[in-house]
Design an enzyme around this catalytic site. Structure first.
Site, PDB file in Angstrom:
ATOM      1  N   ARG A  18      54.680  35.897  67.389  1.00  0.00           N
ATOM      2  CA  ARG A  18      53.917  37.152  67.188  1.00  0.00           C
ATOM      3  C   ARG A  18      52.676  36.902  66.340  1.00  0.00           C
ATOM      4  NH1 ARG A  18      58.135  40.847  64.514  1.00  0.00           N
ATOM      5  NH2 ARG A  18      58.553  38.821  63.593  1.00  0.00           N
ATOM      6  N   ASN A  36      59.098  41.828  68.621  1.00  0.00           N
ATOM      7  CA  ASN A  36      60.344  41.219  69.089  1.00  0.00           C
ATOM      8  C   ASN A  36      61.231  42.299  69.675  1.00  0.00           C
ATOM      9  OD1 ASN A  36      59.678  38.635  68.230  1.00  0.00           O
ATOM     10  ND2 ASN A  36      60.820  38.804  66.314  1.00  0.00           N
TER      11      ASN A  36
END
Length: 91
Positions: A18, A36
């Site tokens: 990320r 996520n």
């Protein structure tokens, strides 16, 4: 304007994926977010001009963690992604 939802599968959680996506977004005129998912995938939603979105997604796919992506699934969204800049969502 193009808005896409992209799911990444593979070893994409717990490896800085990320953060790498958010860092890559700084070089493009796009807005959106990445997060996520409980099933181990990472979801990305992005809005921008078609060429910027494609270049950004290409950068993610060829970035430093590209070897960890085993599958990428893309869906077109009907509405622009509601975001200021590009951010990591923690939910």
């Amino acid at each position: 304007m193009t808005s896409l939802q992209v799911f990444y599968e593979g070893h994409v959680q717990g490896v800085g994926f990320r953060w790498s996506v958010r860092h890559a977004a700084k070089g493009f005129d796009v807005t959106g977010w990445v997060r996520n998912l409980p099933d181990g995938r990472v979801e990305l939603q992005v809005t921008g001009e078609e060429d910027e979105v494609r270049a950004f997604l290409d950068r993610v796919a060829r970035g430093e963690l590209h070897a960890l992506i085993h599958k990428q699934t893309e869906n077109r969204l009907n509405k622009p992604v509601a975001a200021r800049g590009f951010e990591i969502c923690y939910d």
